[in-house]
Design a protein around this motif. Structure first.
Motif, PDB file in Angstrom:
ATOM      1  N   ALA A  56       0.830  -1.213   0.000  1.00 29.24           N
ATOM      2  CA  ALA A  56       0.000   0.000   0.000  1.00 29.24           C
ATOM      3  C   ALA A  56       0.858   1.255   0.000  1.00 29.24           C
ATOM      4  CB  ALA A  56      -0.926  -0.015   1.210  1.00 29.24           C
ATOM      5  N   LEU A  57       1.963   1.236   0.729  1.00 31.64           N
ATOM      6  CA  LEU A  57       2.835   2.408   0.781  1.00 31.64           C
ATOM      7  C   LEU A  57       3.487   2.660  -0.566  1.00 31.64           C
ATOM      8  CD1 LEU A  57       4.232   4.669   2.325  1.00 31.64           C
ATOM      9  CD2 LEU A  57       5.920   3.005   3.143  1.00 31.64           C
ATOM     10  N   ARG A  58       3.934   1.603  -1.216  1.00 34.35           N
ATOM     11  CA  ARG A  58       4.539   1.771  -2.543  1.00 34.35           C
ATOM     12  C   ARG A  58       3.519   2.334  -3.523  1.00 34.35           C
ATOM     13  NH1 ARG A  58       9.062  -2.806  -3.699  1.00 34.35           N
ATOM     14  NH2 ARG A  58       9.489  -1.324  -5.349  1.00 34.35           N
ATOM     15  N   GLY A  59       2.270   1.860  -3.400  1.00 35.21           N
ATOM     16  CA  GLY A  59       1.233   2.388  -4.267  1.00 35.21           C
ATOM     17  C   GLY A  59       0.953   3.858  -3.991  1.00 35.21           C
ATOM     18  N   ALA A  60       0.982   4.232  -2.707  1.00 33.21           N
ATOM     19  CA  ALA A  60       0.710   5.629  -2.331  1.00 33.21           C
ATOM     20  C   ALA A  60       1.788   6.574  -2.861  1.00 33.21           C
ATOM     21  CB  ALA A  60       0.604   5.745  -0.815  1.00 33.21           C
ATOM     22  N   ASN A  74       6.938   7.425  -9.457  1.00 35.51           N
ATOM     23  CA  ASN A  74       7.922   8.488  -9.675  1.00 35.51           C
ATOM     24  C   ASN A  74       9.174   8.248  -8.845  1.00 35.51           C
ATOM     25  OD1 ASN A  74       6.142   9.814 -11.370  1.00 35.51           O
ATOM     26  ND2 ASN A  74       5.239  11.003  -9.690  1.00 35.51           N
ATOM     27  N   ARG A  75      10.308   8.748  -9.316  1.00 37.65           N
ATOM     28  CA  ARG A  75      11.542   8.661  -8.542  1.00 37.65           C
ATOM     29  C   ARG A  75      11.377   9.406  -7.235  1.00 37.65           C
ATOM     30  NH1 ARG A  75      15.187   4.984  -9.384  1.00 37.65           N
ATOM     31  NH2 ARG A  75      16.742   6.344  -8.464  1.00 37.65           N
ATOM     32  N   LEU A  76      11.976   8.885  -6.180  1.00 35.90           N
ATOM     33  CA  LEU A  76      11.843   9.472  -4.849  1.00 35.90           C
ATOM     34  C   LEU A  76      12.939  10.483  -4.548  1.00 35.90           C
ATOM     35  CD1 LEU A  76      10.972   6.168  -2.950  1.00 35.90           C
ATOM     36  CD2 LEU A  76       9.383   7.923  -3.770  1.00 35.90           C
TER      37      LEU A  76
END
Length: 319
Positions: free
Chosen positions: A142-146, A150-152
């Motif tokens: 869920a966090l990765r989806g949120a 895009n590059r962080l």
């Protein structure tokens, strides 16, 4: 002149070996001495020369001093490439480097054993908490989806703990700083992250209420199950805002508001989760524009993910 200092620093074979191993991973002074089979004072003298030349840098962590090769300049990067080439062409130097790598592997193994022991000593407490909320895998997905695809950019993982979040987002970030106040947890994180390129991951001891970074240092700031330890979350988020560039993002994973009072005593939680309204106000006051929260409510404790973007106009500083 810095160039002359670099050549003087490279005039000693021991310093060449030190720089070669520091190019592989961050090491404590005592670990470097262990690899070289030399006394710590002698190794410290060599390290001082490398640091003075700008080829290595020191970082204090409690009573320990950690070292890493500097890779923030073209000249330093070329020196590291030169050492790699020297190992391919100089059999004697290659033999010494191979011996050093064997000892480096022993240090990696020792770190992993210490981390495993720490996990074993605290497994009951962590398992007790995990049983109360969604699985780690569900939360991570869920966090990765949120955060999206895009590059962080430059990512700050506040309260890195075991280093799992830093490991999870390593591919999506240009550089990761993993910060924790606990020396014990930093050693666990170091064991988990030691397989990542040393120039891309940095471990730092620090307090989330007084971050040791310049303003606008990061593109993404992450709090994973950390904010409930804050006595004053407003101050912590104001600090996060200070080090986040305009347009950068903060991501917070924490519990929704709950009534499990025993977590205060048994797990040192200062806050019994956060309501959406409370978190939205905290983020807005710090200068963030919140997105719609994400809920994972398939456990006794609901987990929430709040993502917000740093506003161009600074929010009012929490006192």
């Amino acid at each position: 002149m810095r160039t002359e200092a670099i050549f003087r620093a490279l005039a000693d074979p021991t310093r060449l070996r030190i720089l070669r191993v520091l190019g592989s991973m961050e090491l404590a002074v005592g670990e470097v001495a262990q690899i070289l089979g030399q006394s710590q004072p002698r190794v410290s003298r060599h390290i001082g020369i490398l640091c003075d030349a700008g080829l290595a840098e020191r970082r204090r962590e409690g009573s320990w001093i950690f070292l890493r090769a500097r890779a923030d300049g073209a000249l330093c990067s070329e020196v590291l490439k030169l050492l790699e080439a020297a190992e391919r062409s100089d059999h004697e130097f290659a033999g010494l480097c191979e011996d050093d790598r064997r000892k480096l592997a022993e240090i990696r193994s020792a770190r992993e054993e210490q981390a495993e022991q720490y996990f074993a000593d605290h497994a009951h407490d962590w398992d007790e908490l995990r049983r109360l909320h969604s699985s780690d895998a569900e939360v991570e997905t869920a966090l990765r989806g949120a955060l999206g695809d895009n590059r962080l950019g430059r990512l700050l993982d506040i309260g890195t703990g075991t280093g799992r979040m830093a490991e999870l987002f390593a591919e999506g970030a240009d550089h990761i700083v993993a910060l924790d106040k606990s020396l014990a947890m930093l050693r666990v994180a170091r064991a988990k992250l030691q397989h990542l390129p040393t120039e891309r991951v940095e471990l730092v001891q620090g307090d989330f209420a007084q971050l040791p970074f310049a303003p606008s240092s990061f593109d993404t700031v992450l709090f994973h199950q950390v904010l409930h330890f804050a006595q004053n979350p407003a101050t912590v988020l104001a600090e996060a805002a200070r080090v986040t560039r305009n347009g950068g993002r903060v991501a917070i994973v924490d519990f929704a508001a709950h009534q499990r009072e025993e977590l205060r005593e048994r797990h040192a939680h200062a806050r019994l989760g956060f309501s959406d309204e409370q978190m939205a106000g905290l983020l807005a006051d710090a200068g963030f524009d919140p997105e719609a929260p994400i809920a994972l409510a398939d456990g006794e404790l609901a987990v929430k993910i709040w993502v917000a973007q740093r506003c161009v106009a600074a929010g009012r500083k929490a006192s």
